[in-house]
Write a protein that holds these residues in place. Sequence first.
Motif, PDB file in Angstrom:
ATOM      1  N   LYS A   1     -19.564  88.384  38.347  1.00 48.44           N
ATOM      2  CA  LYS A   1     -19.003  89.642  37.849  1.00 48.44           C
ATOM      3  C   LYS A   1     -20.109  90.672  37.601  1.00 48.44           C
ATOM      4  CE  LYS A   1     -14.839  87.666  35.829  1.00 48.44           C
ATOM      5  NZ  LYS A   1     -13.992  88.245  36.905  1.00 48.44           N
ATOM      6  N   PHE A   2     -19.853  91.888  38.089  1.00 48.76           N
ATOM      7  CA  PHE A   2     -20.765  93.017  37.901  1.00 48.76           C
ATOM      8  C   PHE A   2     -19.993  94.209  37.332  1.00 48.76           C
ATOM      9  CE2 PHE A   2     -23.590  90.454  40.189  1.00 48.76           C
ATOM     10  CZ  PHE A   2     -24.855  91.039  40.248  1.00 48.76           C
ATOM     11  N   VAL A   3     -20.674  94.978  36.496  1.00 51.59           N
ATOM     12  CA  VAL A   3     -20.081  96.154  35.865  1.00 51.59           C
ATOM     13  C   VAL A   3     -20.476  97.404  36.649  1.00 51.59           C
ATOM     14  CG1 VAL A   3     -19.917  97.520  33.740  1.00 51.59           C
ATOM     15  CG2 VAL A   3     -20.243  95.035  33.612  1.00 51.59           C
TER      16      VAL A   3
ATOM     17  N   LYS B   1     -21.533 100.725  36.350  1.00 44.59           N
ATOM     18  CA  LYS B   1     -22.052 101.559  35.260  1.00 44.59           C
ATOM     19  C   LYS B   1     -22.190 103.017  35.652  1.00 44.59           C
ATOM     20  CE  LYS B   1     -24.397  98.228  32.300  1.00 44.59           C
ATOM     21  NZ  LYS B   1     -25.629  97.946  31.503  1.00 44.59           N
TER      22      LYS B   1
ATOM     23  N   LEU C   1     -23.972  98.806  40.442  1.00 38.39           N
ATOM     24  CA  LEU C   1     -23.401  97.565  39.947  1.00 38.39           C
ATOM     25  C   LEU C   1     -24.434  96.767  39.167  1.00 38.39           C
ATOM     26  CD1 LEU C   1     -21.641  96.574  43.310  1.00 38.39           C
ATOM     27  CD2 LEU C   1     -20.710  97.969  41.449  1.00 38.39           C
TER      28      LEU C   1
ATOM     29  N   GLU D   1     -22.857  91.551  34.776  1.00 36.14           N
ATOM     30  CA  GLU D   1     -22.201  91.505  33.469  1.00 36.14           C
ATOM     31  C   GLU D   1     -22.923  90.559  32.521  1.00 36.14           C
ATOM     32  OE1 GLU D   1     -17.569  91.404  32.193  1.00 36.14           O
ATOM     33  OE2 GLU D   1     -18.298  89.546  33.102  1.00 36.14           O
ATOM     34  N   ASP D   2     -23.522  89.474  33.076  1.00 38.39           N
ATOM     35  CA  ASP D   2     -24.210  88.512  32.215  1.00 38.39           C
ATOM     36  C   ASP D   2     -25.618  88.942  31.831  1.00 38.39           C
ATOM     37  OD1 ASP D   2     -25.680  88.085  34.548  1.00 38.39           O
ATOM     38  OD2 ASP D   2     -24.706  86.173  35.016  1.00 38.39           O
TER      39      ASP D   2
ATOM     40  N   TYR E   1     -29.971  96.665  39.238  1.00 37.06           N
ATOM     41  CA  TYR E   1     -28.628  96.887  39.780  1.00 37.06           C
ATOM     42  C   TYR E   1     -28.638  96.821  41.306  1.00 37.06           C
ATOM     43  CZ  TYR E   1     -30.446 101.587  40.761  1.00 37.06           C
ATOM     44  OH  TYR E   1     -31.204 102.636  41.221  1.00 37.06           O
TER      45      TYR E   1
ATOM     46  N   LYS F   1     -11.703 103.227  41.019  1.00 36.58           N
ATOM     47  CA  LYS F   1     -12.396 102.578  39.913  1.00 36.58           C
ATOM     48  C   LYS F   1     -13.080 103.609  39.015  1.00 36.58           C
ATOM     49  CE  LYS F   1     -11.636  98.223  41.044  1.00 36.58           C
ATOM     50  NZ  LYS F   1     -10.820  97.340  40.181  1.00 36.58           N
TER      51      LYS F   1
ATOM     52  N   ASP G   1     -15.607  99.585  34.742  1.00 39.73           N
ATOM     53  CA  ASP G   1     -14.781  98.554  35.371  1.00 39.73           C
ATOM     54  C   ASP G   1     -15.658  97.407  35.877  1.00 39.73           C
ATOM     55  OD1 ASP G   1     -12.493  99.967  34.866  1.00 39.73           O
ATOM     56  OD2 ASP G   1     -12.244 100.728  36.907  1.00 39.73           O
ATOM     57  N   VAL G   2     -15.053  96.237  36.023  1.00 43.37           N
ATOM     58  CA  VAL G   2     -15.769  95.039  36.451  1.00 43.37           C
ATOM     59  C   VAL G   2     -15.195  94.553  37.776  1.00 43.37           C
ATOM     60  CG1 VAL G   2     -16.350  92.641  35.876  1.00 43.37           C
ATOM     61  CG2 VAL G   2     -16.267  94.376  34.068  1.00 43.37           C
TER      62      VAL G   2
ATOM     63  N   SER H   1     -16.069  91.582  41.206  1.00 48.62           N
ATOM     64  CA  SER H   1     -16.821  90.389  41.587  1.00 48.62           C
ATOM     65  C   SER H   1     -17.540  90.637  42.896  1.00 48.62           C
ATOM     66  CB  SER H   1     -15.881  89.188  41.739  1.00 48.62           C
ATOM     67  OG  SER H   1     -15.265  88.867  40.507  1.00 48.62           O
TER      68      SER H   1
END
Length: 403
Positions: free
Chosen positions: A155-157, A159, A173, A176-177, A217, A243, A247-248, A250
């Motif tokens: 998962k990527f946010v 930004k 991107l 997320e972790d 990123y 989007k 938003d997140v 994969s």
Amino acid sequence: MNPQQKELIKATIPILRASGEDLTNYFYARMFKHHPELRNMFNMGNQANGRQKSALANAVLAYAENIEDPSVLIGVLKGIGTKHRSLNIQPEQYKIVGTHLIDSIGEVFGEAATLPILEAWTVAFYELADIMINLEKGLYEENVAKPGSWNGWRKFVIKKIVEESAEIKSFYLYPEDGKQIADFHPGQFISVQVFVTELNLLQPRQYSLSSTFNPEYYRISVKKESGIAPNPNGWVSNTMHSKSEGDVISISSPAGLFHLEKDSENPLVLISGGVGLTPMLSMLETNLNSIQNKKTIWIHGCRNESVHAFKDQISALKEEANHLETFTFYDAVTPENVISNEVIQGRVDLHKCKDSILLEEARYYICGPEMFIKTQYEALINLNVSQENIFYEEFGPQLINLN
């Protein structure tokens, strides 16, 4: 596979040439009926527009034609395996494909599909499946061993979103972790997985990374395809363009055989059409950061100035790097374009810039629509450029094989 079975495979070549797409069309319908969950893994846009069935038909025919020595197909198989790794294809899925492909041969070919022919194709398929499974096992192992890399989906946010032209947006991107991400070669892609409301399915797509590597990123730049109903390829691009920051989604780790080697000292000639400029921008930025004095020519074509993404960034890079020369072709030009003398009207014509692009030991990279690639490839061959120095990337299923 014994010699008799190989002869039986070769005996089906005329049928495959005449009815290969009928077979693959039937095969996909059969497989999705029995395994609807696979619709989340396949590009349903390419199912709707027929590109996937054409690509599979070509692959089955090529395998039959080269059944005596399948090793000649290893370059194509590596490309397929690389994409499979990015989509997290697993060995057990080959059994599903094999079952439905063999059953489809029997049901579509009718009386021509004798029991010995079906047995020969079963052996042939699973020999090929073993080759692919072992190839992909190596790719998975190699990939996960890289610092910051991973297999499967992560998962990527989103930004930051930036409008690059009237139809292209860039998405920044971030993991997320918060953990490390993998480096990549300029020109490679990531697979993106999003939920498409219109289909009620998860859908994967490949998008080229459009910048040099940044440890924080990944950046992709997505063209919004117009019209979802007549153009099913627009399902994912329209979803991406809807989007918002925060938003997140994969994504898979970077992959792809079409890329620039970072330590290469050969002159570069980049030739792009439309959104095919995205991997070229990654190459250009990386080239700028690593080897300042390597001659680089970029030829780009698009419809008009409004859809010319990264125009200002490329101009800024050109100011910064004396090794960079650009040629821009617009289908439609404005008086301002003519006055600036920076744009050539019409489709990309390499003969108009041949004095600049015919460089000793140059490497030529082409990216764009299928017909664009074919046209520019043929132009380079006509200009006596060696095939071994020409590389190209076709978005979507591979339908052309020029080298």
